[in-house]
Enzyme design. Structure first.
Site, PDB file in Angstrom:
ATOM      1  N   ARG A   1     -14.727 -10.263  26.991  1.00  8.01           N
ATOM      2  CA  ARG A   1     -13.418  -9.713  26.674  1.00  8.01           C
ATOM      3  C   ARG A   1     -13.284  -9.448  25.186  1.00  8.01           C
ATOM      4  O   ARG A   1     -13.705 -10.265  24.360  1.00  8.01           O
ATOM      5  CB  ARG A   1     -12.337 -10.694  27.125  1.00  8.01           C
ATOM      6  CG  ARG A   1     -10.915 -10.309  26.724  1.00  8.01           C
ATOM      7  CD  ARG A   1      -9.945 -11.407  27.144  1.00  8.01           C
ATOM      8  NE  ARG A   1      -8.582 -11.134  26.731  1.00  8.01           N
ATOM      9  CZ  ARG A   1      -7.552 -11.952  26.940  1.00  8.01           C
ATOM     10  NH1 ARG A   1      -7.746 -13.098  27.576  1.00  8.01           N
ATOM     11  NH2 ARG A   1      -6.348 -11.633  26.528  1.00  8.01           N
TER      12      ARG A   1
ATOM     13  N   PHE B   1      -9.460 -12.493  20.508  1.00  9.84           N
ATOM     14  CA  PHE B   1      -9.758 -13.021  21.837  1.00  9.84           C
ATOM     15  C   PHE B   1     -11.125 -12.546  22.331  1.00  9.84           C
ATOM     16  O   PHE B   1     -11.284 -12.163  23.494  1.00  9.84           O
ATOM     17  CB  PHE B   1      -8.665 -12.647  22.840  1.00  9.84           C
ATOM     18  CG  PHE B   1      -7.412 -13.457  22.683  1.00  9.84           C
ATOM     19  CD1 PHE B   1      -7.385 -14.809  23.012  1.00  9.84           C
ATOM     20  CD2 PHE B   1      -6.258 -12.875  22.181  1.00  9.84           C
ATOM     21  CE1 PHE B   1      -6.227 -15.558  22.859  1.00  9.84           C
ATOM     22  CE2 PHE B   1      -5.105 -13.611  22.024  1.00  9.84           C
ATOM     23  CZ  PHE B   1      -5.079 -14.949  22.363  1.00  9.84           C
ATOM     24  N   ILE B   2     -12.115 -12.571  21.429  1.00  5.32           N
ATOM     25  CA  ILE B   2     -13.478 -12.190  21.816  1.00  5.32           C
ATOM     26  C   ILE B   2     -14.123 -13.406  22.462  1.00  5.32           C
ATOM     27  O   ILE B   2     -14.654 -14.294  21.796  1.00  5.32           O
ATOM     28  CB  ILE B   2     -14.276 -11.700  20.595  1.00  5.32           C
ATOM     29  CG1 ILE B   2     -13.545 -10.531  19.924  1.00  5.32           C
ATOM     30  CG2 ILE B   2     -15.681 -11.271  21.005  1.00  5.32           C
ATOM     31  CD1 ILE B   2     -14.201 -10.021  18.668  1.00  5.32           C
ATOM     32  N   ARG B   3     -14.033 -13.445  23.771  1.00  7.78           N
ATOM     33  CA  ARG B   3     -14.523 -14.588  24.548  1.00  7.78           C
ATOM     34  C   ARG B   3     -15.134 -14.063  25.835  1.00  7.78           C
ATOM     35  O   ARG B   3     -14.513 -13.253  26.535  1.00  7.78           O
ATOM     36  CB  ARG B   3     -13.385 -15.551  24.870  1.00  7.78           C
ATOM     37  CG  ARG B   3     -12.643 -16.061  23.644  1.00  7.78           C
ATOM     38  CD  ARG B   3     -11.416 -16.868  24.009  1.00  7.78           C
ATOM     39  NE  ARG B   3     -10.668 -17.283  22.844  1.00  7.78           N
ATOM     40  CZ  ARG B   3      -9.549 -18.000  22.880  1.00  7.78           C
ATOM     41  NH1 ARG B   3      -9.065 -18.385  24.048  1.00  7.78           N
ATOM     42  NH2 ARG B   3      -8.916 -18.332  21.771  1.00  7.78           N
TER      43      ARG B   3
ATOM     44  N   CYS C   1       0.813  -1.214   0.000  1.00 10.69           N
ATOM     45  CA  CYS C   1       0.000   0.000   0.000  1.00 10.69           C
ATOM     46  C   CYS C   1       0.842   1.257   0.000  1.00 10.69           C
ATOM     47  O   CYS C   1       0.497   2.273   0.611  1.00 10.69           O
ATOM     48  CB  CYS C   1      -0.951   0.016   1.188  1.00 10.69           C
ATOM     49  SG  CYS C   1      -1.931  -1.483   1.311  1.00 10.69           S
TER      50      CYS C   1
END
Length: 264
Positions: free
Chosen positions: A252, A247-249, A108
């Site tokens: 969090r 880490f979408i758990r 880019c």
């Protein structure tokens, strides 16, 4: 569709000092060879569902086509023999020859030099989206993705991905291959002329540099994952103006790049 994606077999399981025999569910695996204008182009090992979408998405991500209706003259899937026959409206022998070539180029326009496939530089798009999403919506979308996949719940052996709005999933796909799941989404959007620039890509697997570039080719500006990113993926996300969260758990969410799109 479910019968294509899973099968059963007898297994022996050891639990608390005892071996028992039971029937377990496993995901199926299917090799599909793409024949492009009479030439063998690639062989993909995949879950045998939404194969036409996967082929279209793969060809678009490889820079072979851009629009489904304009660039594809015909596509035929022979599941019995494991072949996908594709004819394009224009001949593309040069693309076939250059399919596996690499070259060194800047990403880019930035000064850092990295290795990219030639088609990556041609097809990866910098995001210009103004879309924002809340942290709570990130968590809700990940919960929707995980709960929607009956194949994952039955086997634990597939990756899940979905194109979403902040309010919910628009289309989801499942495959044993991370890239295949994204190609199926891309193909669905191309075949149904769904504009994705303001949409969100939710994914169950690790954000590698290849997954990040695949998201850029699809055209989304926000990528959410249950798992971790790699440093090279984050470098590419910075360059391509893509918001990444992992880490979408539970409750969090870790935001790694362009955090201005994820708000309280």
């Amino acid at each position: 569709m479910k019968d294509q994606m899973i099968t059963t077999r007898k297994i022996h399981t050891y639990i608390d000092g005892e071996v028992i025999e039971k029937v377990d569910t496993v995901v199926t695996e299917f090799p599909l060879t793409i024949v492009l204008n009479g030439h063998e182009f690639a062989t993909m090992v995949c879950t045998p569902a939404f194969l036409k979408e996967m082929v279209i998405g793969f060809l678009a991500s490889e820079g072979v086509i851009r629009l489904f209706k304009r660039d594809i003259a015909s596509i035929t899937i022979d599941e019995d023999k494991g072949f996908a026959y594709v004819e394009t409206t224009t001949k593309i022998e040069q693309t076939i020859q250059e399919h596996t070539k690499r070259f060194i180029g800047s990403c880019c326009g930035k000064s850092r030099q990295s290795f990219y496939f030639q088609n990556d530089v041609k097809t990866a798009k910098s995001s210009m989206t103004k879309r924002t999403i809340s942290y709570e919506q990130c968590i809700n979308l990940m919960e929707q993705l995980q709960s929607s996949s009956s194949t994952f719940q039955a086997t634990g052996g597939v990756h899940n991905a979905a194109i979403c709005s902040p309010e919910g999933m628009i289309v989801s796909r499942t495959d044993i291959g991370r890239h295949n799941a994204l190609d199926k989404l891309y193909g669905h959007c191309l075949m149904n002329e769904i504009h994705v620039q303001d949409k969100i890509l939710v994914f169950s697997g690790r954000i590698s540099s290849e997954i990040l570039l695949k998201a850029a080719k699809i055209g989304v500006g926000i990528l959410l994952s249950k798992s971790a990113p790699t440093e090279l993926a984050l470098q590419a996300a910075e360059d391509l103006n893509i918001t990444t969260a992992g880490f979408i758990r539970g409750n969090r969410v870790n935001v790694y790049t362009h955090p201005e799109r994820i708000v309280l």
